[in-house]
Scaffold this motif. Structure first.
Motif, short mmCIF file in Angstrom:
data_model
loop_
_atom_site.label_atom_id
_atom_site.label_comp_id
_atom_site.label_asym_id
_atom_site.label_seq_id
_atom_site.Cartn_x
_atom_site.Cartn_y
_atom_site.Cartn_z
N ASP A 1 -12.78 -2.48 1.12
CA ASP A 1 -12.40 -3.36 2.22
C ASP A 1 -11.16 -2.77 2.86
OD1 ASP A 1 -12.37 -5.43 4.02
OD2 ASP A 1 -12.53 -7.02 2.51
N ALA A 2 -10.83 -3.21 4.07
CA ALA A 2 -9.71 -2.60 4.80
C ALA A 2 -8.54 -3.56 4.92
CB ALA A 2 -10.18 -2.18 6.20
N ARG B 1 -10.19 3.88 -4.50
CA ARG B 1 -11.28 3.45 -3.63
C ARG B 1 -11.28 1.92 -3.53
NH1 ARG B 1 -16.35 1.41 -3.76
NH2 ARG B 1 -17.76 2.04 -2.07
N PHE C 1 -6.17 -5.08 7.13
CA PHE C 1 -6.01 -5.19 8.58
C PHE C 1 -4.60 -5.52 9.03
CE2 PHE C 1 -10.66 -6.09 8.25
CZ PHE C 1 -11.08 -5.00 8.98
N THR D 1 0.84 -1.18 0.00
CA THR D 1 0.00 0.00 0.00
C THR D 1 0.89 1.24 0.00
OG1 THR D 1 -0.09 0.20 2.41
CG2 THR D 1 -1.75 -1.22 1.35
#
Length: 288
Positions: free
Chosen positions: A217-218, A214, A220, A174
């Motif tokens: 979902d995240a 966009r 984690f 990311t």
């Protein structure tokens, strides 16, 4: 049922003993149970003696063949889920020596053919430059007392696997992982340039997920899949190892989902180069 990952070894033995006891109470021989489950008799024997860790699916098949009541089945399936997870405390790892962790990772990587790294927080060891690596192995909270130099040497040696054409590496980072300023701006620029360079290896694929994209979902936590055999998930306090096929399949599909929202190949390299340029510009401002 309370799930304590550190009890995974004992839970494995408890599960084996419970399945053996249920099979004997049913009056079935190991051979007859194997036929009902579609397993080999030797596999049933290994499961009952604790030599083979059954998956949740294996346990479901055995319980169904034995006609076990619902409450008992739920308890044993929960036990199977815990037994298929191992937990390594980071403090225990440090006490044994940081180099032992590197040896364990090298063993996992040498035996796997396709590894997928999902990296939402920071750059992983296989992709780190020495300066970035040194800072990553010297956390501000509870710094390690182990031999960092020895562990760093082993971590750098592991990077040679990236040049093994028989293996495939997929890294998804990311923007937060890449741009988190763990080190000085000059070190960060060199580190990101290194990602671009590594991404040009034919068996290495680096994808990046910008914050402007966009994603419904995240992310984690960090995880790595090794072929279709094993998943590791990283926590602040340690590492969880999952072996259940359902868990592995879930994480492989999760990786594919995040890749579908990411920039790849030349697009990924262009984004990485722009982030490296940002750090170079920051470095120049800091010098002035």
């Amino acid at each position: 049922m309370t799930v304590d990952p550190q009890r995974a070894g004992q839970d494995r033995q408890d599960l084996a003993a419970a399945l053996r006891k249920l099979r004997r109470a049913s009056g079935l021989s190991g051979e007859r149970l194997a036929v009902r489950c579609g397993m080999s008799q030797s596999k049933v024997s290994r499961i009952e003696t604790g030599r083979t860790l059954p998956t949740v699916v294996d346990v479901q098949q055995i319980l169904s063949a034995l006609g076990v009541d619902r409450d008992t089945a739920e308890d044993l399936l929960g036990l199977a889920q815990v037994a298929n997870a191992e937990y390594e405390d980071v403090r225990a790892s440090v006490q044994r020596g940081l180099h032992h962790r590197q040896r364990e990772l090298a063993t996992l990587e040498s035996s796997a053919r396709h590894m997928r790294h999902f990296l939402p927080a920071m750059i992983t060891g296989l992709l780190q430059t020495p300066d970035y690596m040194r800072q990553a192995m010297s956390p501000a909270v509870d710094p390690a007392d182990g031999d960092i130099s020895r562990a760093m040497t082993m971590k750098l040696e592991r990077q040679a696997l990236l040049h093994d054409g028989s293996k495939r590496f997929d890294f998804l980072l990311t923007e937060s992982a890449v741009r988190w300023q763990l080190c000085s701006s000059s070190v960060m620029a060199v580190q990101i340039d290194h990602l671009v360079s590594i991404s040009r290896l034919p068996n290495v694929h680096i994808s990046v997920l910008p914050l402007t994209e966009r994603v419904p979902d995240a992310p984690f936590h960090t995880f790595v899949t090794y072929d279709d055999h094993l998943v590791t998930a990283e926590l602040f306090s340690g590492r969880i190892v999952l072996r259940d096929p359902k868990d592995i399949d879930y994480y492989r599909r999760l990786f594919d989902f995040f890749v579908s929202h990411s920039a790849v190949d030349e697009d990924a390299r262009a984004i990485l180069e722009s982030w490296a340029d940002d750090y170079r510009a920051q470095f120049m401002r800091e010098r002035d």
